[in-house]
Enzyme design. Structure first.
Site, PDB file in Angstrom:
ATOM      1  N   GLU A  44     -29.616 -39.540  13.498  1.00  3.44           N
ATOM      2  CA  GLU A  44     -29.734 -38.542  12.535  1.00  3.44           C
ATOM      3  C   GLU A  44     -29.197 -37.338  13.302  1.00  3.44           C
ATOM      4  O   GLU A  44     -29.636 -36.661  14.093  1.00  3.44           O
ATOM      5  CB  GLU A  44     -31.653 -37.965  12.342  1.00  3.44           C
ATOM      6  N   CYS A  53     -30.824 -28.540  11.413  1.00  2.02           N
ATOM      7  CA  CYS A  53     -29.836 -29.495  11.124  1.00  2.02           C
ATOM      8  C   CYS A  53     -29.407 -29.462   9.844  1.00  2.02           C
ATOM      9  O   CYS A  53     -28.381 -29.975   9.652  1.00  2.02           O
ATOM     10  CB  CYS A  53     -30.336 -30.751  11.601  1.00  2.02           C
TER      11      CYS A  53
END
Length: 481
Positions: free
Chosen positions: A223, A257
């Protein structure tokens, strides 16, 4: 060895090896934990974030210098609790062996899929959401019946130490344990022979994790991140869109993010966009210096990196628009950085090349939607994409013609919050996805099981081959035609 740090690293490495061996042996003794056991493990993760809310909020705030407790409760603890409750409520269904169709030519056999634990899962979590991004994947791994070792970030030492303490109080070491340490420990962690390795962090470190795991053919979920665009179409209502953009951009001071990393705005609407964003910032954050809702940058290095991005853009011709509603002085030592729009950006500016991870928003002029789509597609696939506009056909074009890990339309971040939607990147922004049932599947081996009947007709295709074989194969072709 020539320093105490070398001895400490050796101790941490030895502890990692001990826990890895302990958990490997425990899984060998219990390869398919019962529903009750799995629910108990997930329930204990839920207890971490519900019974220890104040301590976790305080630890995160200590690590950041200042982090809004409200943000920690919402973006970290609530999310983990929701993920845990979803798993608890659906575990029986997720664990069920699934019967699937068997084609006519294979009848009367039957076909099923057995979801089986993989074994030992390693999780390496980042600093920006040090509770959520540590515990959310752990929930999926534990629900699926695995043993879990977690390596949290050394950049949030108070939170990592508290997680280690809480996990050790609620779990046996051979169920779920935390390994503390620096980057060297993280490297050793990635080199273990995991049954699955889960990493959240930067693309640069993700490459190193993938290389380390490849030596042992360990499957990995990465990720990562990238530059997530926010596209504003010609009909976007800035009065509605700007507060939603600002909320997503300034949550955790942009240290997210999937935060919008740049905005694509029609050239003729730039001034209106700047005015709407400025008004939204003033409404949400009327002050900055002592505002408990506005989070600090995690450490001096990241603060200096962000100010360096501003300086680089200014030197290359960008127009810098700081938004400081009360006109306060923000001491560098406090690491609170004012929200900043960066206009007239060009491709050679670092702010357009790097993931920002802070309260800076470059604004890129585009001629039309074709131009916006072309600009997105000229860059590496982002982790998230945001589209603001009400025209269904134009929205469909963006969804079809761009590639990203996930999309929220007419808002930001919220695709991440729905456990029914898989979350993950694509290409440089990551590989693999999790959340909800997708997490359970990620950490399971979906084993196909084909059970043959005593009356199987497959013997008609046994050697020696001849006319009967030809006739039977011909019938099969017609059945599948």
């Amino acid at each position: 060895m020539n320093a105490p740090n070398d001895l400490k690293a050796l101790d941490q490495g030895t502890e990692l090896d001990r826990l890895f061996t302990l958990q490997r042996a425990a899984f060998a003794r219990e390869r398919f934990p019962s529903l009750a056991v799995r629910r108990s493990r997930v329930q204990r993760v839920l207890e971490i974030v519900t019974a220890h809310e104040k301590a976790l909020c305080a630890a995160v705030a200590e690590d950041f210098g200042h982090r809004s407790h409200h943000e920690t409760r919402l973006a970290e603890l609530f999310f983990v609790a929701a993920e845990a409750r979803t798993a608890i409520n659906h575990l029986r269904q997720w664990m069920r062996t699934r019967r699937v169709a068997t084609p006519l030519h294979l009848l009367p056999a039957s076909s099923r899929i057995l979801r089986q634990p993989l074994g030992l899962v390693g999780i390496i979590s980042p600093w920006n959401y040090p509770v959520q991004l540590a515990l959310a994947p752990a929930i999926g791994a534990l629900a699926a019946g695995n043993r879990v070792l977690l390596k949290p970030s050394e950049l949030t030492p108070a939170t990592s130490a508290l997680l280690e303490n809480l996990v050790s109080r609620l779990f046996d070491e051979d169920e779920f344990a935390v390994v503390l340490g620096d980057a060297a420990v993280g490297h050793a962690f990635a080199q273990q022979r995991w049954d699955h390795l889960f990493f959240t962090g930067s693309t640069t470190v993700g490459r190193l994790i993938a290389l380390a795991a490849a030596d042992n053919l360990v499957p990995v979920t990465l990720e990562l991140g990238g530059k997530s665009p926010a596209i504003f179409d010609r009909d976007a209502d800035f009065a509605v869109a700007a507060p939603r953009l600002v909320c997503g951009k300034l949550l955790n001071a942009g240290q997210t993010c999937i935060a919008p990393c740049y905005a694509l705005v029609p050239s003729e609407r730039i001034d209106a966009f700047v005015a709407a964003v400025t008004a939204a910032v003033k409404a949400m954050y009327p002050t900055l210096a002592t505002n408990p809702d506005y989070t600090a940058i995690v450490n001096p290095r990241h603060y200096q990196r962000l100010t360096g991005l501003i300086d680089d853009a200014r030197a290359k011709g960008a127009r810098i628009v700081p938004i400081n509603p009360a006109g306060e002085t923000l001491p560098a030592a406090a690491r609170k950085l004012e929200p900043t729009l960066i206009l007239d950006v060009t491709a050679d500016m670092r702010v357009m090349q790097e993931e920002i991870f802070g309260p800076l928003l470059p604004v890129e002029r585009c001629a039309d939607l074709d131009d916006a789509i072309a600009r997105v597609n000229a860059r590496p696939h982002p982790l998230a994409l945001y589209y603001f506009g009400d025209d269904a056909s134009r929205r469909a074009r963006v969804l079809r013609e761009t590639m990203s890990g996930g999309v929220t339309v007419n808002d930001t971040l919220l695709h991440f919050a729905n456990e029914a939607l898989p979350f993950g990147g694509v290409g440089p922004s990551g590989q693999g996805a999790y959340h909800g049932e997708k997490s359970f599947v990620l950490f399971s081996n979906e084993k196909p099981v084909f059970t043959q009947s005593r009356l199987a007709g497959s013997r008609l295709l046994y050697p020696p081959y001849g006319a009967l074989f030809d006739r039977v194969l011909g019938v099969l072709h017609r059945l599948k035609g």
